[in-house]
Design an enzyme around this catalytic site. Structure first.
Site, PDB file in Angstrom:
ATOM      1  N   LYS A   1       0.860  -1.186   0.000  1.00 27.25           N
ATOM      2  CA  LYS A   1       0.000   0.000   0.000  1.00 27.25           C
ATOM      3  C   LYS A   1       0.889   1.227   0.000  1.00 27.25           C
ATOM      4  O   LYS A   1       1.820   1.327   0.809  1.00 27.25           O
ATOM      5  CB  LYS A   1      -0.873  -0.016   1.269  1.00 27.25           C
ATOM      6  CG  LYS A   1      -1.843   1.131   1.357  1.00 27.25           C
ATOM      7  CD  LYS A   1      -3.167   0.802   0.708  1.00 27.25           C
ATOM      8  CE  LYS A   1      -3.994   2.012   0.398  1.00 27.25           C
ATOM      9  NZ  LYS A   1      -3.740   2.657  -0.901  1.00 27.25           N
TER      10      LYS A   1
ATOM     11  N   GLN B   1       7.204   3.897   3.843  1.00 29.26           N
ATOM     12  CA  GLN B   1       5.795   3.498   3.892  1.00 29.26           C
ATOM     13  C   GLN B   1       5.584   2.228   4.725  1.00 29.26           C
ATOM     14  O   GLN B   1       4.560   2.076   5.378  1.00 29.26           O
ATOM     15  CB  GLN B   1       5.311   3.271   2.457  1.00 29.26           C
ATOM     16  CG  GLN B   1       3.804   3.268   2.275  1.00 29.26           C
ATOM     17  CD  GLN B   1       3.205   4.658   2.189  1.00 29.26           C
ATOM     18  OE1 GLN B   1       3.726   5.508   1.494  1.00 29.26           O
ATOM     19  NE2 GLN B   1       2.128   4.890   2.908  1.00 29.26           N
TER      20      GLN B   1
ATOM     21  N   LYS C   1       5.418   3.427   8.366  1.00 30.64           N
ATOM     22  CA  LYS C   1       4.251   4.296   8.540  1.00 30.64           C
ATOM     23  C   LYS C   1       2.972   3.457   8.593  1.00 30.64           C
ATOM     24  O   LYS C   1       2.132   3.620   9.480  1.00 30.64           O
ATOM     25  CB  LYS C   1       4.187   5.267   7.358  1.00 30.64           C
ATOM     26  CG  LYS C   1       3.042   6.244   7.419  1.00 30.64           C
ATOM     27  CD  LYS C   1       2.874   7.014   6.130  1.00 30.64           C
ATOM     28  CE  LYS C   1       4.178   7.611   5.658  1.00 30.64           C
ATOM     29  NZ  LYS C   1       3.993   8.590   4.587  1.00 30.64           N
TER      30      LYS C   1
ATOM     31  N   LYS D   1       5.332   1.754  -3.172  1.00 29.59           N
ATOM     32  CA  LYS D   1       5.240   3.107  -3.740  1.00 29.59           C
ATOM     33  C   LYS D   1       5.494   3.010  -5.236  1.00 29.59           C
ATOM     34  O   LYS D   1       6.143   2.068  -5.690  1.00 29.59           O
ATOM     35  CB  LYS D   1       6.297   4.013  -3.091  1.00 29.59           C
ATOM     36  CG  LYS D   1       6.008   5.483  -3.221  1.00 29.59           C
ATOM     37  CD  LYS D   1       5.036   5.994  -2.168  1.00 29.59           C
ATOM     38  CE  LYS D   1       4.636   7.427  -2.426  1.00 29.59           C
ATOM     39  NZ  LYS D   1       3.857   8.008  -1.334  1.00 29.59           N
TER      40      LYS D   1
ATOM     41  N   GLY E   1      -2.887   8.164  -4.320  1.00 27.56           N
ATOM     42  CA  GLY E   1      -2.271   9.370  -4.886  1.00 27.56           C
ATOM     43  C   GLY E   1      -1.026   9.790  -4.113  1.00 27.56           C
ATOM     44  O   GLY E   1      -0.725   9.254  -3.052  1.00 27.56           O
ATOM     45  N   ASP E   2      -0.303  10.728  -4.669  1.00 30.16           N
ATOM     46  CA  ASP E   2       0.845  11.394  -4.011  1.00 30.16           C
ATOM     47  C   ASP E   2       1.071  12.657  -4.841  1.00 30.16           C
ATOM     48  O   ASP E   2       0.134  13.125  -5.521  1.00 30.16           O
ATOM     49  CB  ASP E   2       2.075  10.466  -4.009  1.00 30.16           C
ATOM     50  CG  ASP E   2       3.222  10.998  -3.132  1.00 30.16           C
ATOM     51  OD1 ASP E   2       3.145  10.867  -1.911  1.00 30.16           O
ATOM     52  OD2 ASP E   2       4.194  11.575  -3.665  1.00 30.16           O
TER      53      ASP E   2
ATOM     54  N   THR F   1      -4.639  13.495   5.073  1.00 31.75           N
ATOM     55  CA  THR F   1      -3.229  13.666   5.466  1.00 31.75           C
ATOM     56  C   THR F   1      -3.051  14.990   6.205  1.00 31.75           C
ATOM     57  O   THR F   1      -2.405  15.056   7.252  1.00 31.75           O
ATOM     58  CB  THR F   1      -2.301  13.586   4.236  1.00 31.75           C
ATOM     59  OG1 THR F   1      -2.625  12.394   3.515  1.00 31.75           O
ATOM     60  CG2 THR F   1      -0.842  13.541   4.640  1.00 31.75           C
TER      61      THR F   1
ATOM     62  N   ASN G   1      -2.429  18.952  -2.002  1.00 25.41           N
ATOM     63  CA  ASN G   1      -3.436  18.264  -1.183  1.00 25.41           C
ATOM     64  C   ASN G   1      -3.111  18.325   0.317  1.00 25.41           C
ATOM     65  O   ASN G   1      -3.964  18.707   1.131  1.00 25.41           O
ATOM     66  CB  ASN G   1      -3.548  16.806  -1.661  1.00 25.41           C
ATOM     67  CG  ASN G   1      -4.445  15.993  -0.770  1.00 25.41           C
ATOM     68  OD1 ASN G   1      -3.976  15.278   0.108  1.00 25.41           O
ATOM     69  ND2 ASN G   1      -5.744  16.123  -0.949  1.00 25.41           N
TER      70      ASN G   1
ATOM     71  N   SER H   1      -6.950   5.677   3.774  1.00 33.63           N
ATOM     72  CA  SER H   1      -6.992   4.740   2.649  1.00 33.63           C
ATOM     73  C   SER H   1      -7.326   3.334   3.165  1.00 33.63           C
ATOM     74  O   SER H   1      -8.082   2.603   2.537  1.00 33.63           O
ATOM     75  CB  SER H   1      -5.647   4.693   1.929  1.00 33.63           C
ATOM     76  OG  SER H   1      -5.509   5.795   1.072  1.00 33.63           O
TER      77      SER H   1
HETATM   78  P1  NDP Z   1       0.520  17.703  -4.435  1.00 32.98           P
HETATM   79  O1  NDP Z   1       1.016  17.364  -5.788  1.00 32.98           O
HETATM   80  O2  NDP Z   1      -0.928  17.841  -4.202  1.00 32.98           O
HETATM   81  O3  NDP Z   1       1.237  19.034  -3.919  1.00 32.98           O
HETATM   82  C1  NDP Z   1       2.613  19.138  -3.831  1.00 32.98           C
HETATM   83  C2  NDP Z   1       2.967  20.555  -3.429  1.00 32.98           C
HETATM   84  O4  NDP Z   1       4.361  20.632  -3.139  1.00 32.98           O
HETATM   85  C3  NDP Z   1       2.708  21.557  -4.540  1.00 32.98           C
HETATM   86  O5  NDP Z   1       2.399  22.808  -3.998  1.00 32.98           O
HETATM   87  C4  NDP Z   1       4.069  21.589  -5.252  1.00 32.98           C
HETATM   88  O6  NDP Z   1       4.310  22.785  -5.978  1.00 32.98           O
HETATM   89  C5  NDP Z   1       5.028  21.465  -4.090  1.00 32.98           C
HETATM   90  N1  NDP Z   1       6.242  20.799  -4.562  1.00 32.98           N
HETATM   91  C6  NDP Z   1       6.356  19.558  -5.101  1.00 32.98           C
HETATM   92  N2  NDP Z   1       7.603  19.281  -5.458  1.00 32.98           N
HETATM   93  C7  NDP Z   1       8.313  20.381  -5.143  1.00 32.98           C
HETATM   94  C8  NDP Z   1       9.671  20.732  -5.259  1.00 32.98           C
HETATM   95  N3  NDP Z   1      10.577  19.880  -5.782  1.00 32.98           N
HETATM   96  N4  NDP Z   1      10.047  21.952  -4.813  1.00 32.98           N
HETATM   97  C9  NDP Z   1       9.141  22.807  -4.284  1.00 32.98           C
HETATM   98  N5  NDP Z   1       7.828  22.546  -4.144  1.00 32.98           N
HETATM   99  C10 NDP Z   1       7.432  21.350  -4.567  1.00 32.98           C
HETATM  100  O7  NDP Z   1       1.157  16.574  -3.470  1.00 32.98           O
HETATM  101  P2  NDP Z   1       0.696  16.169  -1.995  1.00 32.98           P
HETATM  102  O8  NDP Z   1       0.197  17.341  -1.255  1.00 32.98           O
HETATM  103  O9  NDP Z   1      -0.152  14.955  -2.129  1.00 32.98           O
HETATM  104  O10 NDP Z   1       2.086  15.661  -1.372  1.00 32.98           O
HETATM  105  C11 NDP Z   1       2.977  16.534  -0.688  1.00 32.98           C
HETATM  106  C12 NDP Z   1       3.921  15.723   0.184  1.00 32.98           C
HETATM  107  O11 NDP Z   1       3.156  14.964   1.135  1.00 32.98           O
HETATM  108  C13 NDP Z   1       4.784  14.706  -0.552  1.00 32.98           C
HETATM  109  O12 NDP Z   1       6.016  14.569   0.128  1.00 32.98           O
HETATM  110  C14 NDP Z   1       4.001  13.402  -0.377  1.00 32.98           C
HETATM  111  O13 NDP Z   1       4.810  12.247  -0.498  1.00 32.98           O
HETATM  112  C15 NDP Z   1       3.494  13.586   1.049  1.00 32.98           C
HETATM  113  N6  NDP Z   1       2.344  12.776   1.428  1.00 32.98           N
HETATM  114  C16 NDP Z   1       1.174  12.844   0.710  1.00 32.98           C
HETATM  115  C17 NDP Z   1       0.085  12.104   1.102  1.00 32.98           C
HETATM  116  C18 NDP Z   1      -1.244  12.233   0.439  1.00 32.98           C
HETATM  117  O14 NDP Z   1      -2.210  11.658   0.961  1.00 32.98           O
HETATM  118  N7  NDP Z   1      -1.380  12.965  -0.642  1.00 32.98           N
HETATM  119  C19 NDP Z   1       0.177  11.150   2.228  1.00 32.98           C
HETATM  120  C20 NDP Z   1       1.425  11.231   2.959  1.00 32.98           C
HETATM  121  C21 NDP Z   1       2.471  11.991   2.537  1.00 32.98           C
HETATM  122  P3  NDP Z   1       4.169  22.774  -7.574  1.00 32.98           P
HETATM  123  O15 NDP Z   1       2.703  22.619  -7.833  1.00 32.98           O
HETATM  124  O16 NDP Z   1       4.724  24.078  -7.988  1.00 32.98           O
HETATM  125  O17 NDP Z   1       4.974  21.604  -8.054  1.00 32.98           O
END
Ligand code: NDP
Length: 443
Positions: A89, A110, A113, A125, A164-165, A208, A239, A375
């Site tokens: 997962k 993961q 976690k 992943k 998603g991620d 999250t 997200n 999830s």
């Molecule tokens: P999204 O794609 O929804 O959002 C990512 C955000 O981070 C955007 O604002 C993006 O900006 C910014 N970002 C991404 N890459 C970079 C970078 N290299 N430098 C600067 N800003 C960056 O992703 P999520 O919110 O889903 O995920 C964010 C983090 O949370 C990740 O580390 C993910 O692994 C972790 N996570 C997510 C979960 C989930 O349920 N979604 C669960 C647990 C952890 P831009 O749009 O400009 O790229």
């Protein structure tokens, strides 16, 4: 049998270019040295040697045709890391920076976690170096269909359940699910984060970010503090960041800055979340638009968001985004707590600065577990063909996050590392997986 030092050498030899993966493994092994004094069998029985090696790694070609009729080729990944506790997962990430090292580090994290949630989920992943930015809906759909055409043969509701991620939200999950269903001719709960009318769970979108705040609140309350009235900075505006901001505001905090990869915005009156959601979730625009439409706010396209004074920092963008210079600036501004919404956003040197300055620091594998926990609740609802109410799922999420906090902080205490939640999370997660692996034999 190998010593811990010999094992580290083997891991480095086997994964020479996998910087992020080696960073994640190193942190866990450092914590586990405390366990091995009491439990040498984890080394002697090869548990550690097996846990750092994925059960299966898939890499595949993803060909698709863009709107101009050109053939494009991306690379797809799925790392099925550990199935001791349940089906693999973990999310799918679509971002140009994706490579095997990043997918392996995320899959490795993961495992622990998922173990902390107490739900029956193994660790995995996946993703692709595909960049969804600037692509049309049709291009996103064609890419997702091609990606799933290969992935479909490796996943299933009792085998591997992606989510998603970064770069994979409700739209992408919809296209991926549609193609899976078409190929397999089966309506399985094979992905989580689905639409609410076709098997999705209420609260999954928020999970999250909300979970991060529930964890942070539990950590603060344990130290006679709370989020109420605190100034908060959140990196990212995806997200996790958006729903962390929403819950933080509901808990009475003031979120003053957020970012995306183009820069950050500061709004000392508190971020107007309805406007930010419209810009990010509906119009899919860059964050500077916020400062254009809200006159008291400012946009900065250079410098670091972490240089701004705050009480609580919630890094919610990506790995290694918070450096030692950022950590020092936050400490100089008397930050009270740092809790990770992203995976491994804080560099090891920055963690060291927080811990040696008495900052409450929550590692992502504990504090961002709310997404995968929900999830897990979506999988349970799918299996029972039921849908729970928003309140019911939210209550379960809250309980799970509080339980994770107490589990992790008590484990840290038991091992003589009071308030070191890194050690607590790594040990508590590892022990569950290690015991299951022992019981299941050498597989
Ligand atoms: P999204 O794609 O929804 O959002 C990512 C955000 O981070 C955007 O604002 C993006 O900006 C910014 N970002 C991404 N890459 C970079 C970078 N290299 N430098 C600067 N800003 C960056 O992703 P999520 O919110 O889903 O995920 C964010 C983090 O949370 C990740 O580390 C993910 O692994 C972790 N996570 C997510 C979960 C989930 O349920 N979604 C669960 C647990 C952890 P831009 O749009 O400009 O790229």
């Amino acid at each position: 049998m190998k010593t811990l030092e010999q094992l580290k050498q083997t891991i480095m030899k086997r994964n020479p270019n996998d910087e992020e993966f080696l960073q994640a493994v190193d942190e866990v092994l450092q914590s586990l040295s405390l366990v091995l004094n009491k439990h040498p069998e984890f080394l002697n029985e090869g548990i550690l040697e097996r846990i750092v090696e994925p059960e299966r790694q898939l890499m595949f070609r993803v060909p698709w045709v863009d709107d101009q009729g050109n053939v494009q080729v991306n690379r797809g990944y799925r790392v099925e890391f550990n199935s001791a506790l349940g089906p693999y997962k973990g999310g799918l990430r679509f971002h140009p920076s994706v490579n095997i090292s990043i997918i392996k580090f995320l899959g490795f994290e993961q495992i622990f976690k998922n173990a902390l949630t107490g739900l029956a989920m193994g660790g995995g992943k996946g993703g692709s170096d595909f960049d969804p930015k600037g692509k049309s809906d049709q291009e996103i759909m064609r890419f997702c269909q091609s990606f799933m055409t290969e992935l479909a043969r490796h996943i299933g509701p009792d085998t591997d359940v992606p989510a998603g991620d970064i770069g994979v939200g409700a739209r992408e999950i919809g296209y991926l699910f549609g193609q899976y269903k078409r190929i397999r001719n089966a309506f399985h709960g094979v992905l989580t984060g689905k639409g609410l009318t076709w098997g999705g769970s209420l609260v999954r979108t928020q999970a999250t970010g909300y979970g991060l705040c529930y964890f942070t609140e539990a950590m603060l309350q344990d130290h006679n503090q709370s989020m109420k009235g605190k100034k908060i900075i959140i990196s990212g505006s995806g997200n996790v960041a958006i729903y962390a901001a929403e819950k933080a505001q509901q808990l009475g905090a003031c979120v003053i800055a957020m970012s995306d990869s183009s820069g950050y915005i500061v709004d000392e009156q508190g971020i107007d979340l309805a406007l930010l959601k419209d810009i990010k979730e509906v119009r899919r625009e860059r964050i500077h638009v916020y400062a254009q439409e809200k006159t008291n706010a400012s946009f900065h396209n250079s410098g670091s968001i972490w240089q701004i004074a705050c009480d609580i920092a919630l890094p919610c963008a990506t790995q290694n985004e918070l450096t030692k210079e950022d950590a020092q600036a936050l400490v100089n501004h008397h930050v009270l707590a740092v809790a990770e919404g992203a995976n491994m956003p804080t560099t090891p040197e920055a963690i060291e600065i927080f811990q040696s300055n008495g900052v409450l620091y929550a590692p992502g594998k504990a504090s961002n577990a709310g997404g995968v926990a929900t999830s897990g609740l979506e999988m349970a609802q799918n299996a029972a063909r039921l849908s729970w109410s928003f309140e019911e799922v939210d209550q379960r999420l809250q309980q799970i996050m509080q339980d994770i906090y107490y589990q992790v902080s008590q484990t840290a205490r038991q091992y003589g590392k009071e308030d070191n939640l890194v050690v607590g999370a790594n040990i508590a997660g590892f022990l569950k997986v290690a015991k299951a692996m022992q019981e299941q034999g050498v597989v």
